[in-house]
Design a protein around this motif. Structure first.
Motif, PDB file in Angstrom:
ATOM      1  N   LEU A  84       7.149  -3.727 -11.397  1.00 12.31           N
ATOM      2  CA  LEU A  84       8.553  -3.385 -11.610  1.00 12.31           C
ATOM      3  C   LEU A  84       8.757  -1.932 -11.192  1.00 12.31           C
ATOM      4  CD1 LEU A  84       9.102  -4.746 -15.266  1.00 12.31           C
ATOM      5  CD2 LEU A  84       9.117  -6.021 -13.140  1.00 12.31           C
ATOM      6  N   ILE A  85       9.796  -1.676 -10.410  1.00 13.79           N
ATOM      7  CA  ILE A  85      10.070  -0.293 -10.005  1.00 13.79           C
ATOM      8  C   ILE A  85      11.312   0.201 -10.744  1.00 13.79           C
ATOM      9  CG2 ILE A  85      10.426   1.288  -8.073  1.00 13.79           C
ATOM     10  CD1 ILE A  85       9.118  -0.725  -6.259  1.00 13.79           C
ATOM     11  N   PRO A  86      11.130   1.246 -11.561  1.00 16.02           N
ATOM     12  CA  PRO A  86      12.257   1.751 -12.344  1.00 16.02           C
ATOM     13  C   PRO A  86      13.318   2.383 -11.444  1.00 16.02           C
ATOM     14  CG  PRO A  86      10.168   2.699 -13.111  1.00 16.02           C
ATOM     15  CD  PRO A  86       9.902   2.000 -11.816  1.00 16.02           C
ATOM     16  N   PRO A  87      14.561   2.436 -11.908  1.00 13.36           N
ATOM     17  CA  PRO A  87      15.602   3.123 -11.141  1.00 13.36           C
ATOM     18  C   PRO A  87      15.409   4.629 -11.236  1.00 13.36           C
ATOM     19  CG  PRO A  87      16.500   2.343 -13.230  1.00 13.36           C
ATOM     20  CD  PRO A  87      15.082   1.880 -13.166  1.00 13.36           C
ATOM     21  N   ASP A  91      13.318   6.802  -5.337  1.00 12.35           N
ATOM     22  CA  ASP A  91      14.351   6.461  -4.343  1.00 12.35           C
ATOM     23  C   ASP A  91      13.715   5.946  -3.056  1.00 12.35           C
ATOM     24  OD1 ASP A  91      16.591   6.982  -5.852  1.00 12.35           O
ATOM     25  OD2 ASP A  91      16.777   9.071  -5.201  1.00 12.35           O
ATOM     26  N   ARG A  92      12.614   6.608  -2.645  1.00 10.84           N
ATOM     27  CA  ARG A  92      11.955   6.164  -1.412  1.00 10.84           C
ATOM     28  C   ARG A  92      11.372   4.765  -1.586  1.00 10.84           C
ATOM     29  NH1 ARG A  92       8.361  11.226   0.086  1.00 10.84           N
ATOM     30  NH2 ARG A  92       7.307   9.827   1.544  1.00 10.84           N
ATOM     31  N   MET A  93      10.837   4.495  -2.789  1.00 10.86           N
ATOM     32  CA  MET A  93      10.302   3.153  -3.044  1.00 10.86           C
ATOM     33  C   MET A  93      11.418   2.104  -2.978  1.00 10.86           C
ATOM     34  SD  MET A  93       7.754   4.313  -6.127  1.00 10.86           S
ATOM     35  CE  MET A  93       6.946   2.790  -6.582  1.00 10.86           C
ATOM     36  N   TRP A  94      12.555   2.441  -3.576  1.00 14.37           N
ATOM     37  CA  TRP A  94      13.691   1.502  -3.546  1.00 14.37           C
ATOM     38  C   TRP A  94      14.120   1.227  -2.108  1.00 14.37           C
ATOM     39  CZ3 TRP A  94      17.628  -0.425  -7.192  1.00 14.37           C
ATOM     40  CH2 TRP A  94      17.156  -0.457  -8.514  1.00 14.37           C
ATOM     41  N   THR A  95      14.227   2.323  -1.325  1.00 12.15           N
ATOM     42  CA  THR A  95      14.681   2.169   0.056  1.00 12.15           C
ATOM     43  C   THR A  95      13.713   1.297   0.853  1.00 12.15           C
ATOM     44  OG1 THR A  95      15.604   4.383  -0.128  1.00 12.15           O
ATOM     45  CG2 THR A  95      15.483   3.460   2.076  1.00 12.15           C
ATOM     46  N   LEU A  96      12.413   1.564   0.704  1.00  5.66           N
ATOM     47  CA  LEU A  96      11.406   0.779   1.426  1.00  5.66           C
ATOM     48  C   LEU A  96      11.529  -0.710   1.089  1.00  5.66           C
ATOM     49  CD1 LEU A  96       8.052   2.807   1.233  1.00  5.66           C
ATOM     50  CD2 LEU A  96       9.457   2.305   3.254  1.00  5.66           C
ATOM     51  N   GLN A 153       2.300   9.132  -6.720  1.00  5.90           N
ATOM     52  CA  GLN A 153       2.940  10.453  -6.664  1.00  5.90           C
ATOM     53  C   GLN A 153       4.054  10.555  -7.706  1.00  5.90           C
ATOM     54  OE1 GLN A 153       3.440  10.016  -2.364  1.00  5.90           O
ATOM     55  NE2 GLN A 153       2.688  12.103  -2.148  1.00  5.90           N
ATOM     56  N   ALA A 154       4.769   9.436  -7.898  1.00  4.41           N
ATOM     57  CA  ALA A 154       5.839   9.427  -8.899  1.00  4.41           C
ATOM     58  C   ALA A 154       5.268   9.659 -10.288  1.00  4.41           C
ATOM     59  CB  ALA A 154       6.603   8.100  -8.847  1.00  4.41           C
ATOM     60  N   ASP A 173       0.825  -1.210   0.000  1.00  5.79           N
ATOM     61  CA  ASP A 173       0.000   0.000   0.000  1.00  5.79           C
ATOM     62  C   ASP A 173       0.862   1.264   0.000  1.00  5.79           C
ATOM     63  OD1 ASP A 173      -2.105  -1.672   0.001  1.00  5.79           O
ATOM     64  OD2 ASP A 173      -2.587  -1.464   2.145  1.00  5.79           O
ATOM     65  N   GLU A 174       1.920   1.225   0.813  1.00  3.36           N
ATOM     66  CA  GLU A 174       2.819   2.388   0.848  1.00  3.36           C
ATOM     67  C   GLU A 174       3.456   2.623  -0.514  1.00  3.36           C
ATOM     68  OE1 GLU A 174       5.632   2.854   4.230  1.00  3.36           O
ATOM     69  OE2 GLU A 174       4.529   1.196   5.115  1.00  3.36           O
ATOM     70  N   LEU A 175       3.858   1.524  -1.132  1.00  2.00           N
ATOM     71  CA  LEU A 175       4.505   1.634  -2.448  1.00  2.00           C
ATOM     72  C   LEU A 175       3.538   2.215  -3.475  1.00  2.00           C
ATOM     73  CD1 LEU A 175       6.506  -1.727  -2.681  1.00  2.00           C
ATOM     74  CD2 LEU A 175       7.445   0.576  -2.440  1.00  2.00           C
ATOM     75  N   GLN A 176       2.279   1.762  -3.383  1.00  2.00           N
ATOM     76  CA  GLN A 176       1.316   2.244  -4.372  1.00  2.00           C
ATOM     77  C   GLN A 176       1.065   3.740  -4.245  1.00  2.00           C
ATOM     78  OE1 GLN A 176      -1.732  -0.709  -4.018  1.00  2.00           O
ATOM     79  NE2 GLN A 176      -0.987  -1.835  -5.818  1.00  2.00           N
TER      80      GLN A 176
END
Lengths: 96, 242
Positions: A69-72, A45-50, A27-28, A19-22
């Motif tokens: 998939l989360i892009p860099p 970056d915050r998504m990657w860190t989480l 927002q991204a 849910d946090e990621l979504q």
């Protein structure tokens, strides 16, 4: 669900994290649409860190496909946009 | 509306399903896919080697420029010692230009370093998945009927296909970076050759020649002084003797 940090590895994340990621993901996307690269990179970056902190790293030999998939964050706006078009950034897989 | 995460996933899956749709014989699909995976593994290894080569080239240039810095510093001191502030200024101006070049090179080496790490990580992931796919492929071929095999192949192929897309992207990005750097290095070479830019690394620059002249003329002056002194002493000796 399983997420892939593109160019890194796959992780298993629980529902809370999902849910946090979504939220961050939305927002991204908004940042991408208003061409605010700095903000977009920040959300990514915050998504990657989480994911790295709270996700569970899948072993490399796991063959499960990812749900997301989360892009860099070091892609330009243009590259990130291209990521989502079929003839875009992701090279075609070898066909017959 | 779908966010970034699901869009990227959709693109990869669309590419994969088009690929799988074309497959007819499951066994053949497995072998063919495996062959492609091994090719990609070779590609990623080649990608690592290319990045390492580019990095070495930049590091070599860095070394040359660092030597040049030391030399220019020495030349500036030498010129100042000889009272030639104009030459000292020239040397320091060139030194600052070389310093800027060096900073640019450092950044590029770091970027290549990052690309190299990513490729190596990607190679490790791909290699492990290929190995897993290889054993699954044999199990599927040996144990399942055609219809069941089709489903299992779909699962395994989607998982490894996603990795292949990811590795493919990593290779592509590393290649773009390497090409950009080669293009830039070639452009600098060209500018140097056409005389638009001074070649910082050539052995003899105008400044070198002027400083060499300066030091040879001061050597000549010194020698002249010594001879004059000797002659003067000789004259005095003669005068005394007379």
């Amino acid at each position: 669900m399983i997420v892939r940090l593109m160019g890194d590895a796959q992780y298993r994340v629980d529902d809370g994290l999902r849910d946090e990621l979504q939220q961050l993901d939305e927002q991204a996307l908004e940042a991408l649409e208003r061409e605010d690269e700095e903000a977009m990179d920040g959300y990514l970056d915050r998504m990657w860190t989480l994911v790295k902190e709270r996700g569970e790293l899948l072993p490399a030999e796991d063959l499960h496909p990812s749900d997301a998939l989360i892009p860099p964050s070091d892609l330009s706006l243009e590259e990130t946009r291209k990521l989502f078009s079929e003839d875009g950034l992701i090279p075609d897989l070898p066909g017959r | 509306m779908a966010g970034l995460m699901s869009r990227a996933s959709t693109v990869v899956r669309a590419k994969l399903s088009r690929l799988l749709d074309r497959a007819e014989d499951p066994g053949e699909t497995l072998d063919y896919s495996y062959e492609k995976q091994l090719q990609l593994l070779q590609d990623v290894k080649r990608g690592v080697a290319d990045v390492v080569t580019s990095k070495k080239r930049l590091q070599l240039q860095t070394g040359k420029l660092e030597q040049e810095l030391v030399k220019l510093e020495g030349q500036a001191r030498q010129a100042l010692g000889a009272g030639r502030e104009d030459l000292a200024r020239q040397a320091l101006e060139r030194k600052s230009a070389v310093q800027q070049q060096l900073q640019g090179l450092d950044r590029q080496v770091q970027e290549l370093e990052a690309q190299q790490e990513r490729l190596i990580a990607s190679e490790r992931q791909l290699s492990a998945k290929i190995e897993a796919f290889r054993s699954q492929k044999e199990v599927i071929k040996a144990q399942y009927s055609a219809a069941e095999a089709q489903v299992r192949i779909g699962e395994a192929a989607t998982g490894i296909g996603e990795q292949m897309a990811d590795t493919g992207l990593a290779i592509q990005r590393a290649r773009d970076k390497t090409e950009q750097m080669q293009a830039r290095a070639a452009a600098v070479d060209e500018l140097v050759a056409s005389g638009t830019l001074e070649d910082f690394t050539s052995d003899q620059t105008q400044l070198d020649r002027e400083l060499a002249q300066l030091s040879s003329s001061s050597q000549v002056d010194a020698e002249l002084e010594r001879m004059k002194a000797e002659l003067g002493a000789g004259e005095q000796q003669k005068e005394l003797e007379q």
